[in-house]
Write a protein that holds these residues in place. Structure first.
Motif, PDB file in Angstrom:
ATOM      1  N   ALA A  95       0.855  -1.185   0.000  1.00 28.53           N
ATOM      2  CA  ALA A  95       0.000   0.000   0.000  1.00 28.53           C
ATOM      3  C   ALA A  95       0.890   1.233   0.000  1.00 28.53           C
ATOM      4  O   ALA A  95       1.758   1.376   0.859  1.00 28.53           O
ATOM      5  N   ALA A  96       0.688   2.107  -0.975  1.00 32.86           N
ATOM      6  CA  ALA A  96       1.478   3.330  -1.064  1.00 32.86           C
ATOM      7  C   ALA A  96       1.051   4.297   0.041  1.00 32.86           C
ATOM      8  O   ALA A  96      -0.137   4.546   0.228  1.00 32.86           O
ATOM      9  N   LEU A  97       2.032   4.811   0.767  1.00 28.49           N
ATOM     10  CA  LEU A  97       1.749   5.709   1.892  1.00 28.49           C
ATOM     11  C   LEU A  97       2.313   7.108   1.683  1.00 28.49           C
ATOM     12  O   LEU A  97       2.152   7.955   2.552  1.00 28.49           O
ATOM     13  N   GLY A  98       2.984   7.359   0.570  1.00 26.21           N
ATOM     14  CA  GLY A  98       3.545   8.686   0.308  1.00 26.21           C
ATOM     15  C   GLY A  98       4.952   8.603  -0.240  1.00 26.21           C
ATOM     16  O   GLY A  98       5.398   7.572  -0.740  1.00 26.21           O
ATOM     17  N   ASN A  99       5.674   9.705  -0.118  1.00 29.75           N
ATOM     18  CA  ASN A  99       7.053   9.785  -0.598  1.00 29.75           C
ATOM     19  C   ASN A  99       8.036   9.563   0.545  1.00 29.75           C
ATOM     20  O   ASN A  99       7.709   9.763   1.710  1.00 29.75           O
ATOM     21  N   CYS A 100       9.270   9.203   0.182  1.00 35.16           N
ATOM     22  CA  CYS A 100      10.329   9.032   1.161  1.00 35.16           C
ATOM     23  C   CYS A 100      11.667   9.144   0.429  1.00 35.16           C
ATOM     24  O   CYS A 100      11.698   9.211  -0.799  1.00 35.16           O
ATOM     25  N   VAL A 101      12.737   9.175   1.205  1.00 30.65           N
ATOM     26  CA  VAL A 101      14.092   9.176   0.628  1.00 30.65           C
ATOM     27  C   VAL A 101      14.938   8.137   1.354  1.00 30.65           C
ATOM     28  O   VAL A 101      14.685   7.800   2.508  1.00 30.65           O
ATOM     29  N   ILE A 102      15.932   7.626   0.637  1.00 27.08           N
ATOM     30  CA  ILE A 102      16.916   6.724   1.231  1.00 27.08           C
ATOM     31  C   ILE A 102      18.204   7.510   1.305  1.00 27.08           C
ATOM     32  O   ILE A 102      18.675   8.046   0.291  1.00 27.08           O
ATOM     33  N   ARG A 103      18.768   7.632   2.506  1.00 33.60           N
ATOM     34  CA  ARG A 103      19.969   8.448   2.658  1.00 33.60           C
ATOM     35  C   ARG A 103      21.196   7.576   2.869  1.00 33.60           C
ATOM     36  O   ARG A 103      21.123   6.500   3.457  1.00 33.60           O
ATOM     37  N   THR A 104      22.312   8.054   2.344  1.00 35.53           N
ATOM     38  CA  THR A 104      23.578   7.344   2.479  1.00 35.53           C
ATOM     39  C   THR A 104      24.708   8.371   2.534  1.00 35.53           C
ATOM     40  O   THR A 104      24.594   9.460   1.986  1.00 35.53           O
ATOM     41  N   ARG A 105      25.785   8.014   3.189  1.00 40.19           N
ATOM     42  CA  ARG A 105      26.922   8.922   3.278  1.00 40.19           C
ATOM     43  C   ARG A 105      27.786   8.887   2.019  1.00 40.19           C
ATOM     44  O   ARG A 105      28.474   9.839   1.714  1.00 40.19           O
ATOM     45  N   SER A 106      27.739   7.789   1.287  1.00 39.07           N
ATOM     46  CA  SER A 106      28.575   7.686   0.086  1.00 39.07           C
ATOM     47  C   SER A 106      27.787   8.085  -1.155  1.00 39.07           C
ATOM     48  O   SER A 106      26.584   7.890  -1.236  1.00 39.07           O
ATOM     49  N   ARG A 107      28.489   8.629  -2.106  1.00 40.47           N
ATOM     50  CA  ARG A 107      27.880   9.075  -3.371  1.00 40.47           C
ATOM     51  C   ARG A 107      27.483   7.845  -4.190  1.00 40.47           C
ATOM     52  O   ARG A 107      28.222   6.885  -4.290  1.00 40.47           O
ATOM     53  N   CYS A 108      26.297   7.875  -4.769  1.00 42.37           N
ATOM     54  CA  CYS A 108      25.855   6.791  -5.651  1.00 42.37           C
ATOM     55  C   CYS A 108      25.320   7.393  -6.939  1.00 42.37           C
ATOM     56  O   CYS A 108      24.999   8.581  -6.997  1.00 42.37           O
ATOM     57  N   THR A 109      25.203   6.555  -7.983  1.00 46.36           N
ATOM     58  CA  THR A 109      24.788   7.080  -9.289  1.00 46.36           C
ATOM     59  C   THR A 109      23.340   7.547  -9.287  1.00 46.36           C
ATOM     60  O   THR A 109      22.986   8.441 -10.045  1.00 46.36           O
ATOM     61  N   GLU A 110      22.487   6.959  -8.446  1.00 40.35           N
ATOM     62  CA  GLU A 110      21.073   7.341  -8.404  1.00 40.35           C
ATOM     63  C   GLU A 110      20.785   8.455  -7.399  1.00 40.35           C
ATOM     64  O   GLU A 110      19.655   8.878  -7.244  1.00 40.35           O
ATOM     65  N   CYS A 111      21.805   8.908  -6.691  1.00 43.91           N
ATOM     66  CA  CYS A 111      21.608   9.854  -5.586  1.00 43.91           C
ATOM     67  C   CYS A 111      21.695  11.301  -6.042  1.00 43.91           C
ATOM     68  O   CYS A 111      22.325  11.633  -7.042  1.00 43.91           O
ATOM     69  N   THR A 112      21.082  12.169  -5.251  1.00 47.09           N
ATOM     70  CA  THR A 112      21.221  13.621  -5.389  1.00 47.09           C
ATOM     71  C   THR A 112      21.813  14.137  -4.084  1.00 47.09           C
ATOM     72  O   THR A 112      21.799  13.472  -3.068  1.00 47.09           O
TER      73      THR A 112
END
Length: 170
Positions: A95-112
């Motif tokens: 069930a979709a509940l909204g938006n979210c983000v996945i955070r990481t300390r290292s740079r990744c190609t999909e990250c902003t």
């Protein structure tokens, strides 16, 4: 020895069995319908499904994205559930509940980013990956398969006995 049978008693019992036979199908269908609805269920897992990889991240960080409330809560990159595991065991009925983000300390190609998560002085930078906040429930069929097999077996036995089906081997 001859036994006297009261015809009124026989007639009453005949009507009872006719009524019970008519209601038997409702007695068999009702449990199946009740098992198929998870009306009062709660989510067993809530996590952030990555828009890029489809992986489910289940470790909430306890904070929202510093970019604003539209981005939703932040989740850590561990623990992770791969897209192949979703749809099995406890990962059913998304069930979709909204938006979210996945955070990481290292740079990744999909990250902003990076974005500063530190509030009021200092810096605490994380890169973010967008996702959808999703709740999952336990797969209901896994819990009730024995009960369902018992019901189907009972219906089959009743049908075979009623129609006097005889299985023979050559």
């Amino acid at each position: 020895m001859v036994q006297n049978i009261n015809m009124n008693t026989l007639d009453t019992s005949h009507h009872f069995f006719r009524y019970a036979k008519a209601k038997l199908r409702y007695l068999l269908i009702t449990p199946l319908l009740l098992l198929s609805f998870n009306v009062y269920s709660t989510y067993t897992v809530i996590g952030c499904v990555s828009d890029d990889t489809g992986y489910l991240y289940t470790g909430p960080s306890g904070v929202n994205s510093p970019r604003g409330s539209w981005y939703g809560p932040a989740y850590e990159t561990s623990p992770v559930v791969t897209s192949g595991q979703i749809g099995s065991t406890i990962y059913c009925s998304p069930a979709a509940l909204g938006n979210c983000v996945i955070r990481t300390r290292s740079r990744c190609t999909e990250c902003t980013g990076p974005y500063d998560y530190k509030i009021g002085g200092g810096t605490d930078y994380y890169y973010e990956q967008s996702g959808q906040l999703t709740g999952y429930m336990t797969c209901p069929l896994d819990d009730y398969i024995g009960f369902l097999m018992l019901i189907v077996g009972g219906i089959s036995f009743y049908y075979l006995r009623r129609n006097k089906v005889v299985l023979t081997t050559n």
